[in-house]
Design an enzyme around this catalytic site. Sequence first.
Site, short mmCIF file in Angstrom:
data_model
loop_
_atom_site.label_atom_id
_atom_site.label_comp_id
_atom_site.label_asym_id
_atom_site.label_seq_id
_atom_site.Cartn_x
_atom_site.Cartn_y
_atom_site.Cartn_z
N CYS A 287 0.83 -1.21 0.00
CA CYS A 287 0.00 0.00 0.00
C CYS A 287 0.86 1.26 0.00
O CYS A 287 0.44 2.29 -0.49
CB CYS A 287 -0.99 0.00 1.16
SG CYS A 287 -0.25 -0.22 2.77
N HIS A 831 -0.95 1.68 7.54
CA HIS A 831 -1.57 1.52 6.23
C HIS A 831 -1.51 2.85 5.47
O HIS A 831 -1.66 3.90 6.07
CB HIS A 831 -3.02 1.08 6.42
CG HIS A 831 -3.73 0.81 5.13
ND1 HIS A 831 -3.25 -0.08 4.20
CD2 HIS A 831 -4.87 1.31 4.62
CE1 HIS A 831 -4.08 -0.11 3.16
NE2 HIS A 831 -5.07 0.74 3.39
#
Length: 875
Positions: A287, A831
């Site tokens: 990510c 994230h």
Amino acid sequence: MDNPSEDSSQQQQTESSVKDDQRVYFVPYRWWKEAQDSAPSDGKSATLYAVASAPSYGAMKLINNIFSPDIAFNLRREEESLSQSQENGEVGVSGRDYALVPGDMWLQALKWHSNSKAAAKNGKSFSVTDEDIADVYPLQLRLSVSRETSSLGVRISKKDNTVECFRRAYRIFSVDTEPSRIWDLSGQTALFFSNESNDMIKDSQKQSEQDLLLELQVYGLSDSVKNKAKKDEMSVSYLNGSSLLMNGSGSGITSNLTRSSSSSFSGGSCEAGTLGLTGLQNLGNTCFMNSALQCLAHTPKLVDYFLGDYKREINHDNPLGMKGEIASGFGDLLKKLWAPGASPVAPKTFKVKLSHFAPQFSGFNQHDSQEVLAFLLDGLHEDLNRVKDKPYVEAKDGDDRPDEEIADEYWHYHLARNDSIIVDVCQGQYRSTLVCPVCKKVSIMFDPFMYLSLPLPSTSMRSMTLTVIESGSDLQISTFTITVPKDGKLEDLIRALSIACSLESDETLLVAEIYNNRIIRYLEEPCDSLSLIRDGDRLVAYRLRKGTEEAPLVMFTHQQIDEHYIYGKLTSNWKAFGIPLAAHGRVLKGSDVCSLYLQLLVPFLVQNRAQTDEHNFDRSSSEVRTEMEPDDKRVNGFPASIAEENAAEHLDMEFQFYLSDDKAITKGAEIVMNEPLKSTDIPGRLNVLVNWSPKMVEKYNTSLFSSLPEVFKSGFFGKRPQDSVSLYKCLEAFLKEEPLGPEDMWFCPGCKEHRQATKKLDLWRLPEILVIHLKRFSYSRFIKNKLETYVDFPTHDLDLSSYMAYKDGKSSYRYMLYAISNHYGSMGGGHYTAFVHQGADRWYDFDDSHVSPINKDKIKTSAAYVLFYRRVEET
Ligand SMILES: [Zn+2]
């Protein structure tokens, strides 16, 4: 595509396996020209054909359509060139003019229509017709082309195409009713005429004797939405074969289209307005890469560049580059992301290339989106550097010339060695001024930058809770919560606490950190940073009277018997409890220590005790002994084991006092009541360890001085109040004058020595795209940390004009935000996502493969990590 070396390979591939970027698109000419007129790219030569039905097949069609003859027509070359037609304006361009364009031109035109459509939706002045709202669909046709003397014979065979494609082709290429023309801007048909190409055909035995297959992606000829009402009726009549000669565009069937075999368009039909809203699959902790890629893939000028014919600029021989691999990998990926109807893309090829050239990003660990972004900007720049031979440039001294002159000189030297789309779009220049602290020599340099890394100054406050112990005649324990600057010093804490507890002018505070009921350190250096104090620490501030320096400060640490079972055997040892207490006192002999201690403990005496007990304290100044009843298993209340171990000591005493070290861990010599303390035992601070007899533990309410709160207890719900700082403050912190670190010494040309110079930065030249990295992660030698500071950044009007050291009077220094790389969670894990602006007030959240709209009010969060701004030209 213009690269001649690719032509031959291209032709070989015309048979079937045409690469994505070598596809030929068949589009309405008007649609293409509209985009072209608004954003003209390099002039492409075009071949114009008039379309005429081929008689041999035409006759057959007249007999009966049910025989499903192939569609055949001739393309007759016309003299009119593209430039002539442009001079004539729109004259002659009809609804039945088509164009063959290469993939990059098609994608650019598509993007232009997408943008103008988005603008139209949001009430801008742009007018939009129904024809613009064409479905994007993957009709793919296979044409066989044979060369005749002055024309190309084209056959669309039913056996080469699926039924549905064939039907649609029929409508488009039925040339009986109206004349139509095709502009070839792809250069594909020209190949059929060239001699070279003829040789190629002969050599290629696998192909049919005279035919070449050309694969066409047909775009923008789907049926308009306005005919929805008639759809069913039409599709029936169509199937009956009774209205085959309808116009090619503007009417017909939209539904029930079977998908062609084209693999690059796997998504469903979508509107042009949703172009670029394609997710990237997470390949396992990727990510960080996806977030950086999405921000770059929505950077205005870069998108146009990579959707276009960028490959001719690839510098394959640049030793600093990656042989064009990163550029082409990025370009390929970007095209996939902007392909209409694309489903989430798995960036596997790109990841492999990235890992190959930057092994630090290999594997499946989480990395930093800023690091990969910096690598990409640099890699793309070198791969696309238009400078083939970098000239050697010697840095000249500034002398006494004006800064503007030196800055321009530096910039031109830089451009002489670095010239790419990245330089065009993303690079700026700042001035750095170094001053030698010894000889005051000033050195000025001008450095290019691709992004600004801004520190996050902590102008924010921090709340801290401390326990203040006032050991006067009546000992008092109270807790205070104060607010101090987060980057403040110990003196700030002392000042705030003094006010909070109404400290008298003749009093002072001694702060100590307590761990496991012992003092583990004193906080006495006023300049120490408060960052050394953590939220989980427990701090005590002893409120002491000044002017008692001749009387030492006695620090008492309390211990009691701790009994526990080990392997079924009762074991006991001494264990510290309660908050250490402190008092100044003239302690000349052991009994002075004892009485000082007993005085401190008075407030904790358990009430309702028998009078006799209290009597003990009245005579405690001499010697504290008890009349304890002997126990069967215990000696004077002590467990037998302790009694044995301490047989030689005074077990009959209620308290035993020992000299100890600073941290009250080692038990030193016992303090004997009637003996004087040696002078060496009485430094400014006397550490005394006090062992409590079990009976004394009962006699005092020790819980009253046992609870010590943490500096900051984060609540069960939510974190500490969010710190907030403006982006301008971050910029100011970045630009402010600062001494270089000891590892970062500067060789002063004045004194010919390495000096810890002061450095000051100023903005000099700003790029069109300004990337701002917020330094949330700090990697000091011992501590890795992430700052969760909320940075208040402008979304519409970032005005940097007041930070410019130089203004050329032409450039705008105003910026608007178009993308954010976000990081959530702790460092090392967490994230990454990206927020991307797409037209008017619309923002999208790119969370790996998931793309969803997000309200513009929600984009400013403390997760913002890299900000992407684009320049707004002043009007
Ligand atoms: Zn110097």
